[in-house]
Design an enzyme around this catalytic site. Structure first.
Site, mmCIF file in Angstrom:
data_model
loop_
_atom_site.group_PDB
_atom_site.id
_atom_site.type_symbol
_atom_site.label_atom_id
_atom_site.label_comp_id
_atom_site.label_asym_id
_atom_site.label_seq_id
_atom_site.Cartn_x
_atom_site.Cartn_y
_atom_site.Cartn_z
ATOM 1 N N HIS A 289 0.831 -1.217 0.000
ATOM 2 C CA HIS A 289 0.000 0.000 0.000
ATOM 3 C C HIS A 289 0.855 1.252 0.000
ATOM 4 C CE1 HIS A 289 0.229 1.156 4.349
ATOM 5 N NE2 HIS A 289 0.236 -0.140 4.601
ATOM 6 N N GLU A 335 -5.010 2.223 2.642
ATOM 7 C CA GLU A 335 -5.041 1.002 3.444
ATOM 8 C C GLU A 335 -5.181 1.321 4.924
ATOM 9 O OE1 GLU A 335 -3.469 -2.068 6.134
ATOM 10 O OE2 GLU A 335 -2.650 -0.078 5.784
ATOM 11 N N ASP A 363 3.022 -6.262 3.758
ATOM 12 C CA ASP A 363 2.651 -5.120 4.604
ATOM 13 C C ASP A 363 3.012 -5.371 6.062
ATOM 14 O OD1 ASP A 363 1.639 -2.693 5.450
ATOM 15 O OD2 ASP A 363 -0.421 -3.407 5.584
#
Length: 470
Positions: A289, A335, A363
């Site tokens: 993201h 996100e 992530d």
């Protein structure tokens, strides 16, 4: 009749192309041994990828690209000008890298700004308290909030002291167990305090280590419950007030927060591809993201994930490889506000879910990698274990449980296999959502290894003759 049979036979053959074979069919079924042999055939390609990423001219490239990006753009809060500059930066960079079908897909995302904020202990002495307002928090009144503090260690203790909470600023000094368990105090602290008539809530930052630096993050209000200002404070200040309170000392704090929420902003998910040679409509999706919180540089969360995902496509292109399926890079927007950009992307592409082979998201840091986390069927897991054996030259071959991420969870919940990078996160939450999330916490050698894993896995899955079984 013969023509009809021919048409039916042709349709069945076309339907089977690039898909797992039907286990109930009476035709030839590939065995796991067949698949193992196919995967073993990628050993030389895997070595080429590893050598280019770790030892060759591409070494440190993802780190250097990340450094240029975060030093140029800075933090990238949802709805901010910085995020839109970041999206345009990446769009241009992906084009210049020679990737295919580079484009932006629109999304509507939250727009919140923290504004001026500070807190100060005014009784029993003057002391400045470091704070970071939590995402979506309301502001304090123009006259600020000055109130006595109630310190609690849990929601249970808060409820036991419900008669003492009215009109107070509730300070949560919860013990840190792990992020998943402890983060509920950040997300629900304001709601639980407001139910009992508190004026504001201050939550000890969700971290096991601190140098007097608060950590921000998302929080959620609840319909029917009054909204109160809420922020995180440092571990040190939370524990200071806890000690003072345990001695019976009356603590009074003044809080000012100038937060504002604006109408949803226009934004984009950023997309680039290497189009498949045989089954171009089928997709292996690889992602991170692009947004971050508005502190630090967002280098770790999730700059590292973005740049190893881009690096995967760069390495494949540089080696002149073109997998059978399309490799699609998606850099998500918003996100941190709950996977907003990814949710809209899923809605826009859900009709083609049967064409998605694997979804991947990095992530959780790009530190020293330990393997791959995977969610999927038992047979698909066995296939991933064979693919990870190709990483033996760098001694990172583990396949763990529970692969996924907020941005790819919709796909996984609907049966698509999902994977995430597993790495050493022992220090991840030291810097998470804080001013400490800068390029300084990243290591180029570790990013090289992460990129090698990410590239080998995504390429081999995309190039296998059959999709992963679901």
């Amino acid at each position: 009749m013969k023509l009809l049979l021919f048409i039916v036979f042709t349709f069945v053959i076309l339907q089977c192309q690039g898909k797992p074979l039907d286990h109930s069919s009476n035709g030839y079924q590939r065995t796991m041994e067949d698949i193992k042999k196919e995967i073993a055939g990628y050993s030389e390609i895997a070595k080429e990828i590893i050598n280019l990423a770790v030892h060759g001219k591409a070494q440190n490239r993802s780190y250097e690209r990340l450094g240029d990006f975060v030093d140029t753009i800075g933090p990238r809060l949802s709805g901010s000008r910085n995020l839109e500059l970041a999206i345009q930066y990446m769009y241009k960079a992906l084009k210049e890298d020679g990737l295919e079908n580079v484009h932006l897909e629109p999304a509507k995302i939250p727009h919140w700004e923290r504004g001026e904020e500070w807190a100060k202990m005014v009784e029993p002495r003057n002391h400045s308290i470091a704070i970071l307002g939590l995402g979506g928090s309301i502001a304090t009144p123009p006259e600020d909030i000055t109130a006595e503090v109630l310190v609690v260690t849990s929601f249970d203790e808060l409820r036991r002291k419900s008669q003492d909470a009215h009109g107070k600023i509730v300070v949560f000094n919860q013990p840190y167990t792990n992020y998943k368990e402890t983060v509920k105090y950040r997300t629900r602290g304001a709601v639980e305090a407001a139910k009992l008539g508190a004026k504001a809530s201050l939550i000890k930052s969700i971290t096991q280590f601190s140098i007097n630096s608060p950590h921000t993050g998302a929080q959620s209000y609840e319909p029917g419950v009054p909204k109160i200002p809420t922020a995180c404070i440092s571990v040190e200040d939370a524990e200071l007030m806890a000690r003072m309170s345990s001695r019976g000392t009356r603590i009074v704090v003044t809080l000012r927060m100038g937060a504002k929420t604006y109408p949803d902003a226009d934004s984009f998910n950023t997309v680039a591809e290497i189009i498949g040679s045989k089954y171009p409509e089928q997709v292996v999706l690889i992602s991170g993201h692009l947004d971050s919180w508005d502190v630090g540089q967002g280098a770790m969360d999730d700059g590292g994930g973005v740049f190893i995902s881009w690096e995967a496509l760069s390495l494949i292109k540089e080696l002149g490889l073109r997998p059978k399926r399309t490799l699609r890079l998606v850099l998500w927007t918003a996100e941190e506000q709950g996977g907003i950009g990814a949710e809209q992307y899923y809605q826009q592409h859900e009709a083609n879910i049967s064409n998605v082979d694997l979804v991947m998201e990095s992530d959780d840091g790009t530190f020293m990698p330990t393997g791959l986390a995977f969610t999927g069927s038992a047979k698909a897991r066995n296939i991933m274990k064979e693919i990870m054996k190709l990483l033996k030259p760098i001694n990172i071959t583990n396949v763990f449980e529970n692969g996924g991420g907020r941005d790819i969870e919709n796909w996984i919940e609907n049966g698509i296999p999902g994977a995430s990078l597993s790495n050493d996160i022992s220090k991840y939450f030291w810097f998470h959502h804080s001013q400490g999330d800068t390029l300084t916490v990243q290591d180029p050698v570790e990013m090289n290894l992460c990129a090698a894993i990410w590239t080998v896995v995504s390429y081999v899955v995309a190039d296998l003759e059959e999709k992963l079984p679901v």
